[in-house]
Design an enzyme around this catalytic site. Structure first.
Site, PDB file in Angstrom:
ATOM      1  N   GLY A  28       0.804  -1.216   0.000  1.00 37.93           N
ATOM      2  CA  GLY A  28       0.000   0.000   0.000  1.00 37.93           C
ATOM      3  C   GLY A  28       0.836   1.264   0.000  1.00 37.93           C
ATOM      4  CB  ALA A  29       1.870   3.963   1.305  1.00 40.03           C
ATOM      5  CG  LEU A  30      -0.945   1.741  -4.021  1.00 38.56           C
ATOM      6  CD1 LEU A  30      -2.114   1.432  -4.965  1.00 38.56           C
ATOM      7  CD2 LEU A  30       0.046   0.578  -4.004  1.00 38.56           C
ATOM      8  CG  HIS A  34       3.408   0.829  -5.364  1.00 46.02           C
ATOM      9  ND1 HIS A  34       3.579   1.846  -4.450  1.00 46.02           N
ATOM     10  CD2 HIS A  34       3.903  -0.279  -4.779  1.00 46.02           C
ATOM     11  CE1 HIS A  34       4.139   1.375  -3.364  1.00 46.02           C
ATOM     12  NE2 HIS A  34       4.361   0.091  -3.532  1.00 46.02           N
ATOM     13  N   GLY A 144       9.602  -4.641  -8.359  1.00 38.09           N
ATOM     14  CA  GLY A 144      10.551  -3.586  -8.718  1.00 38.09           C
ATOM     15  C   GLY A 144      11.992  -4.016  -8.464  1.00 38.09           C
ATOM     16  CE  LYS A 145      15.913  -4.700 -13.855  1.00 35.77           C
ATOM     17  NZ  LYS A 145      16.723  -4.084 -14.939  1.00 35.77           N
ATOM     18  CD  GLN A 150      10.532  -7.656  -2.050  1.00 33.82           C
ATOM     19  OE1 GLN A 150      10.335  -7.526  -0.854  1.00 33.82           O
ATOM     20  NE2 GLN A 150       9.909  -6.906  -2.937  1.00 33.82           N
ATOM     21  NE  ARG A 184      10.262   1.309   5.842  1.00 31.90           N
ATOM     22  CZ  ARG A 184      10.269   0.033   5.462  1.00 31.90           C
ATOM     23  NH1 ARG A 184      10.785  -0.307   4.287  1.00 31.90           N
ATOM     24  NH2 ARG A 184       9.770  -0.912   6.219  1.00 31.90           N
TER      25      ARG A 184
END
Ligand code: PAF
Length: 274
Positions: A28-30, A34, A144-145, A150, A184
């Site tokens: 979230g917090a797109l 995103h 995403g890169k 991850q 963030r």
């Protein structure tokens, strides 16, 4: 667009979809980063599933789980406007039970860099991504890169568990000054934003050195650290191959240069693939 919140609803909703399913998992917090994943997934698939779930198992003790930015209403609007078919927003109780079977990150590449600084983070991340990939029925899933490690670990999980889904790596999206977008970033105060740019500046500097013919990892890292002196605390500067093995010499086409640093409240990461 349908919003589904239970596992059963998600399983039912997916049954009605014929053709390819693209999936974008998020917390979230797109933001624009995103959006670029969502737009690419929309273009490449018949159906689009997005999830919003702030996954507690990937936050360590003392990290920002409770303060993690949440903007459900705005996020739902964005998903509606971008042509999402199913928005999956489960509760923690729906996703987890006590005494779960767990997936562990691999012993080497799961425990260097982010894995070393945030031990246990990748176990929780892989656990939820496995659940979400299974639930979404995705043929293609978009990551995403920016979270390069991850992405590498999810790709490995899909390979090791013979999962029938294609992981699609997507380019990092930056603001006009070069700061890699992250949920963030909202924690950054104005003066900190300027200093946060030192991460992308250090990476740009490294690219210039590589383009000028420099291949020695130690020299590149030393100069990057100078550029990063504006950050409050550098956690690592690393130059690794695409399997996250440390390199002594840059290998063009097989190298990732990564940085992690604290600037004010947030811990920021960024990287560049050469
Ligand atoms: O990158 C993220 O936002 C999260 O780690 C993910 C992949 C959605 C799993 O919670």
């Amino acid at each position: 667009m349908v919003i589904v919140r239970t596992i059963k609803q998600m399983q039912e909703a997916k049954k009605g979809l014929f053709g390819s399913i693209g999936f974008v998992p998020t917390m979230g917090a797109l933001h624009q980063g995103h959006l670029s994943l969502i737009q690419q997934a929309r273009k490449e698939n018949d159906h689009l599933v997005v999830s919003i779930f702030v996954n507690p198992t990937q936050f360590l003790e003392g990290e920002d789980l409770n303060a993690y930015p949440r903007k459900d209403e705005a996020d739902i609007k964005i998903c509606e406007l971008t042509g999402v078919d199913i928005l999956f927003m489960p509760t923690v109780d729906a996703m987890y039970e006590a005494d779960e079977l767990c997936i562990g990150a691999p012993a080497i590449r799961g425990y260097v860099l982010e894995g070393e600084k945030r031990p246990g983070h990748f176990d929780g991340m892989l656990q939820v991504v496995m659940k979400l990939l299974n639930l979404s029925g995705a043929n293609r899933a978009y990551f995403g890169k920016k979270d390069a490690q991850q992405l590498a670990l999810i790709t490995q999980m899909v390979k090791n568990y013979f999962m029938d889904v294609t992981i699609v790596p997507c380019e990092i999206v930056r603001d006009e000054q070069g700061l890699a977008l992250s949920s963030r970033n909202v924690y950054l105060k104005d003066d900190e934003k300027e200093r946060a740019l030192s991460l992308s500046r250090a990476l740009k500097h490294a690219t210039k050195m590589v383009m000028a013919g420099e291949r020695d990892v130690a020299s590149i890292k030393a100069q990057m650290l100078e550029v990063l002196s504006e950050a409050d605390k550098v956690e690592y500067v690393a130059i690794v191959d695409r399997a996250f093995k440390a390199l002594e010499t840059v290998e063009i086409g097989n190298t990732i240069i990564l940085v992690a640093a604290w600037v004010g409240k947030p811990r920021l990461i960024d990287n560049l693939w050469v």
